[in-house]
Design an enzyme around this catalytic site. Structure first.
Site, PDB file in Angstrom:
ATOM      1  N   ALA A 139       1.056  -1.337  -0.197  1.00  0.00           N
ATOM      2  CA  ALA A 139       0.410   0.455  -0.046  1.00  0.00           C
ATOM      3  C   ALA A 139       1.041   1.243  -0.324  1.00  0.00           C
ATOM      4  O   ALA A 139       0.592   2.217  -0.613  1.00  0.00           O
ATOM      5  CB  ALA A 139      -1.420   0.255   1.421  1.00  0.00           C
ATOM      6  N   TYR A 158       4.268   1.394  -1.194  1.00  0.00           N
ATOM      7  CA  TYR A 158       4.431   1.211  -2.405  1.00  0.00           C
ATOM      8  C   TYR A 158       3.301   2.094  -3.462  1.00  0.00           C
ATOM      9  O   TYR A 158       4.016   3.242  -3.937  1.00  0.00           O
ATOM     10  CB  TYR A 158       4.770   0.307  -3.106  1.00  0.00           C
ATOM     11  CG  TYR A 158       5.588   0.018  -4.419  1.00  0.00           C
ATOM     12  CD1 TYR A 158       6.755   0.094  -4.910  1.00  0.00           C
ATOM     13  CD2 TYR A 158       4.310   0.133  -5.543  1.00  0.00           C
ATOM     14  CE1 TYR A 158       6.947   0.243  -5.494  1.00  0.00           C
ATOM     15  CE2 TYR A 158       5.204  -0.181  -6.574  1.00  0.00           C
ATOM     16  CZ  TYR A 158       6.047   0.099  -6.808  1.00  0.00           C
ATOM     17  OH  TYR A 158       7.439   0.268  -8.144  1.00  0.00           O
ATOM     18  N   GLU A 187     -11.315 -11.198 -10.774  1.00  0.00           N
ATOM     19  CA  GLU A 187     -10.557 -12.501 -10.222  1.00  0.00           C
ATOM     20  C   GLU A 187      -9.746 -12.208  -8.675  1.00  0.00           C
ATOM     21  O   GLU A 187      -9.878 -10.651  -9.070  1.00  0.00           O
ATOM     22  CB  GLU A 187      -9.844 -13.261 -11.171  1.00  0.00           C
ATOM     23  CG  GLU A 187      -8.970 -12.315 -11.624  1.00  0.00           C
ATOM     24  CD  GLU A 187      -8.554 -13.292 -13.069  1.00  0.00           C
ATOM     25  OE1 GLU A 187      -9.340 -13.215 -14.512  1.00  0.00           O
ATOM     26  OE2 GLU A 187      -7.742 -13.449 -13.018  1.00  0.00           O
ATOM     27  N   LYS A 198      -6.704 -11.335  -6.645  1.00  0.00           N
ATOM     28  CA  LYS A 198      -5.207 -10.874  -7.194  1.00  0.00           C
ATOM     29  C   LYS A 198      -4.484 -11.256  -6.195  1.00  0.00           C
ATOM     30  O   LYS A 198      -4.565 -11.417  -5.623  1.00  0.00           O
ATOM     31  CB  LYS A 198      -4.940  -8.967  -7.436  1.00  0.00           C
ATOM     32  CG  LYS A 198      -3.742  -8.894  -7.655  1.00  0.00           C
ATOM     33  CD  LYS A 198      -3.856  -6.821  -7.795  1.00  0.00           C
ATOM     34  CE  LYS A 198      -2.302  -7.106  -8.089  1.00  0.00           C
ATOM     35  NZ  LYS A 198      -1.053  -7.193  -7.811  1.00  0.00           N
ATOM     36  N   TYR A 248      -3.518 -17.367 -15.461  1.00  0.00           N
ATOM     37  CA  TYR A 248      -4.764 -15.882 -15.362  1.00  0.00           C
ATOM     38  C   TYR A 248      -4.175 -15.590 -16.796  1.00  0.00           C
ATOM     39  O   TYR A 248      -5.070 -14.620 -17.104  1.00  0.00           O
ATOM     40  CB  TYR A 248      -5.150 -15.438 -13.988  1.00  0.00           C
ATOM     41  CG  TYR A 248      -3.431 -14.506 -13.656  1.00  0.00           C
ATOM     42  CD1 TYR A 248      -3.094 -14.039 -14.690  1.00  0.00           C
ATOM     43  CD2 TYR A 248      -2.949 -14.681 -12.631  1.00  0.00           C
ATOM     44  CE1 TYR A 248      -1.535 -13.744 -14.465  1.00  0.00           C
ATOM     45  CE2 TYR A 248      -1.774 -14.695 -12.115  1.00  0.00           C
ATOM     46  CZ  TYR A 248      -1.177 -13.386 -13.304  1.00  0.00           C
ATOM     47  OH  TYR A 248       0.013 -12.873 -13.014  1.00  0.00           O
ATOM     48  N   LYS A 292      -7.715  -2.806  -5.874  1.00  0.00           N
ATOM     49  CA  LYS A 292      -7.088  -2.681  -4.067  1.00  0.00           C
ATOM     50  C   LYS A 292      -7.452  -2.903  -3.621  1.00  0.00           C
ATOM     51  O   LYS A 292      -8.119  -1.647  -3.150  1.00  0.00           O
ATOM     52  CB  LYS A 292      -5.595  -2.124  -4.089  1.00  0.00           C
ATOM     53  CG  LYS A 292      -4.608  -1.765  -5.366  1.00  0.00           C
ATOM     54  CD  LYS A 292      -3.777  -3.474  -5.778  1.00  0.00           C
ATOM     55  CE  LYS A 292      -2.228  -3.616  -5.426  1.00  0.00           C
ATOM     56  NZ  LYS A 292      -1.553  -3.015  -5.175  1.00  0.00           N
ATOM     57  N   CYS A 350       8.578  30.148  17.126  1.00  0.00           N
ATOM     58  CA  CYS A 350       9.992  28.816  17.023  1.00  0.00           C
ATOM     59  C   CYS A 350      10.640  28.271  18.187  1.00  0.00           C
ATOM     60  O   CYS A 350      10.718  28.661  18.757  1.00  0.00           O
ATOM     61  CB  CYS A 350      10.673  29.809  15.693  1.00  0.00           C
ATOM     62  SG  CYS A 350      11.965  28.150  15.871  1.00  0.00           S
ATOM     63  N   CYS A 374      14.165  28.853  18.780  1.00  0.00           N
ATOM     64  CA  CYS A 374      14.768  29.444  18.620  1.00  0.00           C
ATOM     65  C   CYS A 374      14.216  30.967  18.592  1.00  0.00           C
ATOM     66  O   CYS A 374      14.403  32.004  19.315  1.00  0.00           O
ATOM     67  CB  CYS A 374      16.004  30.979  17.531  1.00  0.00           C
ATOM     68  SG  CYS A 374      14.111  31.456  15.846  1.00  0.00           S
ATOM     69  N   CYS A 393       9.510  30.166  10.387  1.00  0.00           N
ATOM     70  CA  CYS A 393      10.059  30.855  12.215  1.00  0.00           C
ATOM     71  C   CYS A 393      10.595  32.131  10.856  1.00  0.00           C
ATOM     72  O   CYS A 393      11.499  32.029   9.478  1.00  0.00           O
ATOM     73  CB  CYS A 393      11.314  29.762  12.661  1.00  0.00           C
ATOM     74  SG  CYS A 393      12.505  30.122  13.198  1.00  0.00           S
ATOM     75  N   CYS A 442      18.412  30.762  13.743  1.00  0.00           N
ATOM     76  CA  CYS A 442      17.617  29.655  14.055  1.00  0.00           C
ATOM     77  C   CYS A 442      18.565  28.423  14.043  1.00  0.00           C
ATOM     78  O   CYS A 442      18.860  27.667  12.665  1.00  0.00           O
ATOM     79  CB  CYS A 442      16.696  29.328  13.605  1.00  0.00           C
ATOM     80  SG  CYS A 442      15.214  27.453  13.942  1.00  0.00           S
TER      81      CYS A 442
HETATM   82  S1  IVH Z   1      -2.649  -9.935 -15.084  1.00  0.00           S
HETATM   83  C1  IVH Z   1      -1.206  -7.477 -18.439  1.00  0.00           C
HETATM   84  N1  IVH Z   1      -4.885 -11.537 -13.320  1.00  0.00           N
HETATM   85  O1  IVH Z   1      -0.453  -8.641 -10.436  1.00  0.00           O
HETATM   86  C2  IVH Z   1      -1.916  -7.707 -17.661  1.00  0.00           C
HETATM   87  N2  IVH Z   1      -2.098 -10.014 -12.860  1.00  0.00           N
HETATM   88  O2  IVH Z   1       0.014  -6.075 -10.463  1.00  0.00           O
HETATM   89  C3  IVH Z   1      -1.643  -8.858 -16.690  1.00  0.00           C
HETATM   90  N3  IVH Z   1      -1.616 -10.712 -10.388  1.00  0.00           N
HETATM   91  O3  IVH Z   1       2.121  -8.884 -13.111  1.00  0.00           O
HETATM   92  C4  IVH Z   1      -1.691  -9.676 -15.648  1.00  0.00           C
HETATM   93  N4  IVH Z   1      -3.354 -11.734  -9.800  1.00  0.00           N
HETATM   94  O4  IVH Z   1       2.382  -9.902 -11.561  1.00  0.00           O
HETATM   95  C5  IVH Z   1      -3.763 -10.565 -13.465  1.00  0.00           C
HETATM   96  N5  IVH Z   1      -5.454 -12.391 -11.473  1.00  0.00           N
HETATM   97  C6  IVH Z   1      -4.456 -12.149 -11.918  1.00  0.00           C
HETATM   98  C7  IVH Z   1      -3.266 -11.240 -11.413  1.00  0.00           C
HETATM   99  C8  IVH Z   1      -1.743 -10.655 -11.444  1.00  0.00           C
HETATM  100  C9  IVH Z   1      -1.734 -11.140  -9.494  1.00  0.00           C
HETATM  101  C10 IVH Z   1       0.151 -10.045 -10.828  1.00  0.00           C
HETATM  102  C11 IVH Z   1       0.313 -10.275 -12.326  1.00  0.00           C
HETATM  103  C12 IVH Z   1       0.808  -9.136 -12.171  1.00  0.00           C
HETATM  104  C13 IVH Z   1       0.702  -8.277 -10.996  1.00  0.00           C
HETATM  105  C14 IVH Z   1      -0.028  -6.374 -11.812  1.00  0.00           C
END
Ligand code: IVH
Length: 702
Positions: free
Chosen positions: A44, A46, A126, A128, A238, A326, A420, A423, A444, A450
């Site tokens: 998060a 990042y 789906e 992640k 995937y 996310k 301040c 100082c 300040c 200071c």
């Molecule tokens: S699709 C062109 N599906 O998330 C798109 N990525 O932040 C290809 N990831 O590099 C990625 N689960 O390592 C896709 N169900 C999912 C995923 C998934 C994890 C990761 C993957 C990707 C990164 C992107």
């Protein structure tokens, strides 16, 4: 820790500075994550760094370059394995953080494809998976190679390691597959397997893995595949890369072909016909997150129709047809024990919340910036409150809100000091002359009287982009300053002499932590920096609004300390002002800041003492080896990539002479559109004529 301005309030120089800093920081984190499998911040955190740099680039597109982290995916391969160039790049995904972002995503797709309201748009949703992606290349049904994502273009050849995963077929069953197909997906480790692996690690006296993702990455990237074979790695398919014939007409159907070939695919993948359905799947997956048995960090949405995916294509590093929604940053509650005021280099008073230490997203947080006094009022945070802390922002955690604002025995609102704390000088909020708005930051007014400002200025002076003296960093300069040994920059350069003549007592070499060698090394390192570029000096001064980028512009324009110093002290003169404002990238704000700085006698005197210790290199000196050094250049026509002044300054900085008319002595005529008589004359005289692009190529900046 300093308050971050809104991107909308940044001027170009500040944006350039911050962009460079963020790029460096992201580069470091990319390496830690992708190459070392040892991230230093949460995902998060990042993401919010990345969002910030993206916002800066959206406002200042001129800052986007090939090295910008937004232009690459991950980090280049580490060199431990052979390399595999992906036939089709392995891209990343854009992020959605809330429902509105998801609505925008679908609306963008509709707009891009020019769909009518009645047209159905099906989106798959789906989980992640939080692992690392891999690409498996099958030719004639046989697995021939497997690679990590690497930087997206080139990955590491981990074929032998991937072959040890039971979820990865060595050969595709039957005959119903394309001659070439690259199956892509995520290598991950389940919670159960992760716990067992860590137990074994401990038994064997080895380091534990921080989380399943790192364990998966560390296990896959073992030099010895026999070790990978003992690690319980799994794989979800995937996506795909190169295919010699289309897999299907929809994402959903394509993934189901992977099922037929023996791959694991995620059973939570759903087809959705509306944003409402998408969001319902998101919430459903989020609810089940804790019981899935493996880590996920969001939900990925993909446009189902593959012909539409094709039309939408990619933008920089991510497809337009997919997005990762996310899960929100992790939060925790704790007690706000106090509010401290820090004084920055430019006198800014920044309130910092002192918290009862609490773990958020795997990191202990005990200090959090509150940015400024308005922010304290807005959130109405008071000492003693229970607050919700989130690790999302800027690596810097945030206080989101007070958890118990209705509590009856709360402390009084925080009284923000008007003096301040270091100082005692007045601390004021300035008015922006143009907007008439009150500055969010109270400052300040003590300037160099200071101690806090002085100490921060000295830290900046020796920082990496400034004097960068080896072995003389923040810690040392702070200690030297606290002891009164270095009260202004020039005194860094008189340390050796003062130490030798006995002014410094006891002499440095007889102090704890120091010896003859370390003191002599320090003095040598200081001496090495006596000869220094003009741009570094200008940046080192830490004048407000004059960051690294602006310092470079000024150095290139004026070329020498003497010329710059003259100009800076005469900014009340109309011509001098106009000349400086003609530099593309220098605006009123920077000019005002310079004027203010150079109008203060004590600043000018301190500078003169510093300059007496240095040899400031002229810019032309630096440029002696440039391809245009000593050449005579004429610019004509409309220049599109730079202003005429900028072109001139640049050429001069590279050691060229810029002339207003073409003659036999002219080496290059740089002609933009609309070039008239000069172009003709150059042709008559046989003078080489360049387009603007040719010019950039010639000076190595294309
Ligand atoms: S699709 C062109 N599906 O998330 C798109 N990525 O932040 C290809 N990831 O590099 C990625 N689960 O390592 C896709 N169900 C999912 C995923 C998934 C994890 C990761 C993957 C990707 C990164 C992107």
């Amino acid at each position: 820790m300093s308050a971050l301005k809104d991107v909308a309030d940044l001027n170009e120089a500040e944006a350039r500075d911050e962009h460079a800093r963020l790029a460096r920081e992201l580069g470091k984190h990319d390496k830690a994550y992708y190459q070392d499998d040892a991230p230093k911040i949460s995902d998060a955190a990042y993401d919010s760094l990345r969002q910030r740099i993206e916002a800066i680039e959206a406002r200042f597109p001129q800052l986007v370059d090939l090295f910008s982290p937004t232009q690459r995916v991950g980090a280049a391969p580490s060199g431990k394995f052979g390399e595999i160039t992906h036939a089709v790049p392995m891209l990343s995904l854009g992020n959605a953080f809330n429902d509105e972002d998801v609505e925008d995503f679908v609306a963008r797709i509709r707009r891009f494809l020019g769909l009518a309201e009645a047209d159905d748009v099906v989106i798959t949703a789906e989980p992640k998976i939080d692992g690392l992606s891999a690409s498996l290349r099958y030719e004639n049904g046989q697995l021939v190679s497997g690679a990590t994502r690497g930087d997206g273009a080139t990955g590491e050849d981990v074929t032998r390691n991937l072959l040890t995963l039971k979820d990865i077929p060595h050969a595709l069953p039957g005959k119903n597959w394309p001659r070439v197909v690259e199956v892509r997906g995520e290598v991950y480790m389940s919670h159960e397997d992760f716990a067992a692996l860590n137990e074994r690690q401990v038994e064997q006296g080895k380091a534990e893995y921080k989380n399943p993702r790192n364990a998966a990455a560390g296990s896959l990237r073992q030099i010895d595949p026999a070790i990978t074979a003992q690690r319980p790695l799994r794989f979800f398919a995937y996506a795909w890369g190169e295919v010699s014939e289309p897999l299907a007409q929809s994402q959903y159907a394509a993934v189901h072909r992977f099922d037929e070939w023996g791959f694991q695919t995620n059973s939570y993948m759903k087809q959705c016909g509306s944003v409402a359905e998408i969001l319902a799947v998101y919430r459903d997956i989020e609810r089940q997150r804790a019981t899935l048995g493996y880590d996920i960090d969001g939900v990925v949405y993909k446009l189902d129709r593959l012909d539409w995916q094709e039309r939408l294509g990619f933008v920089s590093r991510a497809p337009r047809w997919a997005i990762a929604h996310k899960f929100p940053a992790e939060q925790a509650t704790t007690i706000l024990e106090g509010i401290d005021i820090q004084v920055g280099r430019t006198g800014s008073l920044t309130p910092v919340a002192r918290l009862k230490p609490v773990t958020v997203g795997g990191v202990v947080v005990s200090n959090v910036t509150l940015h400024n006094e308005d922010e304290i009022l807005r959130k109405d945070v008071r000492v003693g409150d229970t607050v919700v802390v989130q690790r999302a922002g800027d690596v810097i955690p945030q206080i989101v809100r007070v958890a118990d604002p209705e509590r009856s025995d709360r402390a009084a609102p925080f009284d923000f000091p008007h003096n301040c704390p270091v100082c005692g000088s007045h601390a004021v909020r300035e008015h922006d002359e143009k907007t008439g708005k009150l500055d969010a930051v109270r400052r300040c007014t003590g300037g160099m009287i200071c101690d806090a400002q002085l100490s921060r200025s000295l830290e900046h002076f020796v920082s990496r982009k400034a004097f960068d003296i080896e072995g003389f960093g923040t810690k040392q300069v702070e200690a030297f300053h606290a002891e009164g040994l270095v009260r202004e920059p020039s005194e860094i350069f008189t340390l050796r002499e003062r130490n030798k003549s006995g002014v410094i007592q006891p002499p440095l070499q007889s102090r704890e932590g120091w010896g003859e060698t370390s003191v002599s090394n320090l003095f040598n390192a200081i001496d090495e920096r006596r000869s220094i570029s003009l741009a570094r000096v200008l940046n080192a001064l830490g004048i407000r609004h004059i960051g690294e980028g602006t310092a470079q512009l000024l150095a290139r324009t004026y070329g020498s300390w003497a010329l710059f110093f003259d100009a800076a002290r005469q900014l009340d003169d109309e011509t001098t002002r106009a000349e400086m404002l003609a530099i593309d990238g220098i605006g009123e704000t920077a000019l005002e800041a310079l004027d203010q700085y150079f109008s203060e006698t004590h600043n000018v005197e301190a500078l003169e003492r510093l300059v007496a210790q240095l040899t400031i290199e002229d810019v032309a000196q630096v440029a002696a080896e440039s391809p245009v050094a000593g050449k005579t250049v004429v610019f004509t026509g409309t220049l599109e990539r730079m202003t005429r002044d900028e072109a001139k300054a640049k050429a001069q900085a590279l050691g060229a002479k810029v002339s207003g008319s073409v003659s036999k002595k002219t080496d290059y005529l740089v002609a933009g559109p609309g070039a008239g008589s000069k172009a003709k004359k150059a042709a008559d005289l046989g003078v080489e004529t360049l387009t603007e692009d040719d010019w950039f190529k010639l000076i190595g900046e294309s």
